[in-house]
Scaffold this motif. Structure first.
Motif, PDB file in Angstrom:
ATOM      1  N   LYS A   1      -8.163   5.161  -5.064  1.00  8.90           N
ATOM      2  CA  LYS A   1      -8.496   3.774  -4.757  1.00  8.90           C
ATOM      3  C   LYS A   1      -7.709   3.302  -3.536  1.00  8.90           C
ATOM      4  O   LYS A   1      -6.490   3.489  -3.468  1.00  8.90           O
ATOM      5  CB  LYS A   1      -8.181   2.884  -5.963  1.00  8.90           C
ATOM      6  CG  LYS A   1      -8.565   1.444  -5.768  1.00  8.90           C
ATOM      7  CD  LYS A   1      -8.321   0.630  -7.016  1.00  8.90           C
ATOM      8  CE  LYS A   1      -8.734  -0.813  -6.755  1.00  8.90           C
ATOM      9  NZ  LYS A   1      -8.692  -1.614  -7.975  1.00  8.90           N
ATOM     10  N   PRO A   2      -8.400   2.687  -2.569  1.00  8.76           N
ATOM     11  CA  PRO A   2      -7.713   2.180  -1.364  1.00  8.76           C
ATOM     12  C   PRO A   2      -6.687   1.104  -1.705  1.00  8.76           C
ATOM     13  O   PRO A   2      -6.921   0.256  -2.569  1.00  8.76           O
ATOM     14  CB  PRO A   2      -8.850   1.612  -0.521  1.00  8.76           C
ATOM     15  CG  PRO A   2     -10.072   2.289  -1.032  1.00  8.76           C
ATOM     16  CD  PRO A   2      -9.844   2.521  -2.485  1.00  8.76           C
ATOM     17  N   ILE A   3      -5.554   1.176  -1.023  1.00  8.30           N
ATOM     18  CA  ILE A   3      -4.457   0.232  -1.205  1.00  8.30           C
ATOM     19  C   ILE A   3      -4.234  -0.490   0.121  1.00  8.30           C
ATOM     20  O   ILE A   3      -4.276   0.130   1.183  1.00  8.30           O
ATOM     21  CB  ILE A   3      -3.166   0.975  -1.614  1.00  8.30           C
ATOM     22  CG1 ILE A   3      -3.378   1.681  -2.961  1.00  8.30           C
ATOM     23  CG2 ILE A   3      -1.975   0.032  -1.683  1.00  8.30           C
ATOM     24  CD1 ILE A   3      -2.288   2.661  -3.312  1.00  8.30           C
ATOM     25  N   GLN A   4      -3.982  -1.792   0.039  1.00  7.26           N
ATOM     26  CA  GLN A   4      -3.777  -2.572   1.263  1.00  7.26           C
ATOM     27  C   GLN A   4      -2.484  -2.161   1.959  1.00  7.26           C
ATOM     28  O   GLN A   4      -1.433  -2.030   1.336  1.00  7.26           O
ATOM     29  CB  GLN A   4      -3.751  -4.066   0.969  1.00  7.26           C
ATOM     30  CG  GLN A   4      -3.714  -4.899   2.221  1.00  7.26           C
ATOM     31  CD  GLN A   4      -3.953  -6.369   1.974  1.00  7.26           C
ATOM     32  OE1 GLN A   4      -4.030  -6.820   0.838  1.00  7.26           O
ATOM     33  NE2 GLN A   4      -4.066  -7.121   3.049  1.00  7.26           N
ATOM     34  N   GLN A   5      -2.605  -1.931   3.273  1.00  8.68           N
ATOM     35  CA  GLN A   5      -1.464  -1.613   4.127  1.00  8.68           C
ATOM     36  C   GLN A   5      -1.624  -2.448   5.390  1.00  8.68           C
ATOM     37  O   GLN A   5      -2.407  -2.097   6.262  1.00  8.68           O
ATOM     38  CB  GLN A   5      -1.433  -0.126   4.478  1.00  8.68           C
ATOM     39  CG  GLN A   5      -1.270   0.778   3.283  1.00  8.68           C
ATOM     40  CD  GLN A   5      -1.315   2.251   3.646  1.00  8.68           C
ATOM     41  OE1 GLN A   5      -1.633   2.636   4.764  1.00  8.68           O
ATOM     42  NE2 GLN A   5      -0.998   3.085   2.683  1.00  8.68           N
TER      43      GLN A   5
ATOM     44  N   TYR B   1      -7.074  -1.170   4.533  1.00 13.86           N
ATOM     45  CA  TYR B   1      -6.940  -0.517   3.236  1.00 13.86           C
ATOM     46  C   TYR B   1      -7.028   0.983   3.463  1.00 13.86           C
ATOM     47  O   TYR B   1      -7.852   1.452   4.250  1.00 13.86           O
ATOM     48  CB  TYR B   1      -8.063  -0.950   2.285  1.00 13.86           C
ATOM     49  CG  TYR B   1      -7.859  -2.325   1.708  1.00 13.86           C
ATOM     50  CD1 TYR B   1      -7.325  -2.490   0.443  1.00 13.86           C
ATOM     51  CD2 TYR B   1      -8.203  -3.461   2.436  1.00 13.86           C
ATOM     52  CE1 TYR B   1      -7.142  -3.762  -0.099  1.00 13.86           C
ATOM     53  CE2 TYR B   1      -8.019  -4.726   1.911  1.00 13.86           C
ATOM     54  CZ  TYR B   1      -7.481  -4.869   0.639  1.00 13.86           C
ATOM     55  OH  TYR B   1      -7.290  -6.108   0.124  1.00 13.86           O
TER      56      TYR B   1
ATOM     57  N   GLY C   1      -7.274   4.703   1.395  1.00 14.53           N
ATOM     58  CA  GLY C   1      -7.454   5.461   0.164  1.00 14.53           C
ATOM     59  C   GLY C   1      -7.148   6.913   0.445  1.00 14.53           C
ATOM     60  O   GLY C   1      -7.852   7.560   1.228  1.00 14.53           O
TER      61      GLY C   1
ATOM     62  N   TRP D   1     -13.439   0.312  -6.622  1.00 15.10           N
ATOM     63  CA  TRP D   1     -12.537   0.061  -5.497  1.00 15.10           C
ATOM     64  C   TRP D   1     -12.596  -1.369  -4.976  1.00 15.10           C
ATOM     65  O   TRP D   1     -11.596  -1.938  -4.575  1.00 15.10           O
ATOM     66  CB  TRP D   1     -12.860   1.005  -4.342  1.00 15.10           C
ATOM     67  CG  TRP D   1     -12.529   2.446  -4.572  1.00 15.10           C
ATOM     68  CD1 TRP D   1     -11.893   2.990  -5.652  1.00 15.10           C
ATOM     69  CD2 TRP D   1     -12.827   3.535  -3.703  1.00 15.10           C
ATOM     70  NE1 TRP D   1     -11.778   4.346  -5.509  1.00 15.10           N
ATOM     71  CE2 TRP D   1     -12.342   4.716  -4.313  1.00 15.10           C
ATOM     72  CE3 TRP D   1     -13.459   3.643  -2.475  1.00 15.10           C
ATOM     73  CZ2 TRP D   1     -12.465   5.969  -3.727  1.00 15.10           C
ATOM     74  CZ3 TRP D   1     -13.583   4.886  -1.899  1.00 15.10           C
ATOM     75  CH2 TRP D   1     -13.086   6.038  -2.515  1.00 15.10           C
TER      76      TRP D   1
ATOM     77  N   LYS E   1      -9.838   5.281   5.708  1.00 16.02           N
ATOM     78  CA  LYS E   1      -9.218   4.060   6.212  1.00 16.02           C
ATOM     79  C   LYS E   1     -10.309   3.002   6.331  1.00 16.02           C
ATOM     80  O   LYS E   1     -11.309   3.203   7.008  1.00 16.02           O
ATOM     81  CB  LYS E   1      -8.587   4.336   7.576  1.00 16.02           C
ATOM     82  CG  LYS E   1      -7.688   3.234   8.068  1.00 16.02           C
ATOM     83  CD  LYS E   1      -7.100   3.556   9.422  1.00 16.02           C
ATOM     84  CE  LYS E   1      -5.968   4.533   9.296  1.00 16.02           C
ATOM     85  NZ  LYS E   1      -5.209   4.673  10.558  1.00 16.02           N
TER      86      LYS E   1
ATOM     87  N   TYR F   1     -15.240   1.817   8.417  1.00 17.59           N
ATOM     88  CA  TYR F   1     -14.257   2.705   7.821  1.00 17.59           C
ATOM     89  C   TYR F   1     -14.499   4.117   8.297  1.00 17.59           C
ATOM     90  O   TYR F   1     -15.563   4.464   8.785  1.00 17.59           O
ATOM     91  CB  TYR F   1     -14.245   2.577   6.297  1.00 17.59           C
ATOM     92  CG  TYR F   1     -15.362   3.262   5.541  1.00 17.59           C
ATOM     93  CD1 TYR F   1     -15.118   4.467   4.872  1.00 17.59           C
ATOM     94  CD2 TYR F   1     -16.639   2.727   5.454  1.00 17.59           C
ATOM     95  CE1 TYR F   1     -16.125   5.092   4.155  1.00 17.59           C
ATOM     96  CE2 TYR F   1     -17.626   3.342   4.741  1.00 17.59           C
ATOM     97  CZ  TYR F   1     -17.366   4.528   4.078  1.00 17.59           C
ATOM     98  OH  TYR F   1     -18.362   5.145   3.371  1.00 17.59           O
TER      99      TYR F   1
END
Length: 174
Positions: free
Chosen positions: A19-23, A27, A29, A94, A167, A173
């Motif tokens: 699962k993509p995580i905010q950075q 996001y 993944g 997601w 990304k 993406y």
């Protein structure tokens, strides 16, 4: 230590997407291959040039495949399709909503660029760098480290690609 998989041994069904995580403003993944980082060894590719994106200063190796063997290019097309398929299947989990495939296709920036019939496909490989310094090494056939600038058009090269994940930006993406 992760192992390096030859491109023709890669099993796309064993790629695991997280699962993509905010950075910051995007996001990310991550992706693994059989529970390890995904490193792929290419076949011999033909070096064309090094390009730089003027807005981001990102550098790319531009290579072509062997004119008689498009199997590596075909793998990249399959990987693109697999990335799209997995994003579609996981979009509800997601992003808390099911995204239509046509929307994802319009957002996705492919690794494999379409090419004109009777031409050889070009592939752009991102050169990793940090604070203006290249983070990968180039070795010659004697296993001696050489500078990127020593690569000449027409040289045969083999690359080790690190496939990290997907990304996600606001409108696209990759």
């Amino acid at each position: 230590m992760s192992k390096i998989i030859r491109y023709n041994k890669l099993e796309l069904d064993t790629l695991k997407y997280y699962k993509p995580i905010q950075q910051n403003n995007l996001y990310f993944g991550s992706m693994n291959y059989k529970e390890e980082s995904c490193f792929i060894q290419t076949p011999k590719l033909i070096f064309k040039e090094i390009n730089e994106d003027s807005s981001t200063k990102q550098k790319y190796l531009v290579v072509t495949v062997d004119p008689h063997d498009f199997s590596f290019y075909d793998l990249l097309v399959k990987l693109d399709d697999h990335n799209l398929s997995q994003t579609y299947k996981s979009s509800k989990e997601w992003f808390n909503k099911e995204l239509p495939m046509d929307v994802l296709e319009n957002m996705y920036r492919r690794i494999s660029e379409p090419f004109v019939k009777d031409t050889i496909p070009e592939i752009k490989i991102k050169i990793p760098f940090h604070k203006g310094k290249i983070q990968s090494k180039v070795y010659d056939q004697s296993n001696t480290i050489i500078d990127y600038e020593q690569l000449k058009e027409g040289y045969q090269i083999i690359c080790i690609l690190h496939i990290k994940g997907l990304k996600f930006l606001k409108k696209d993406y990759y």
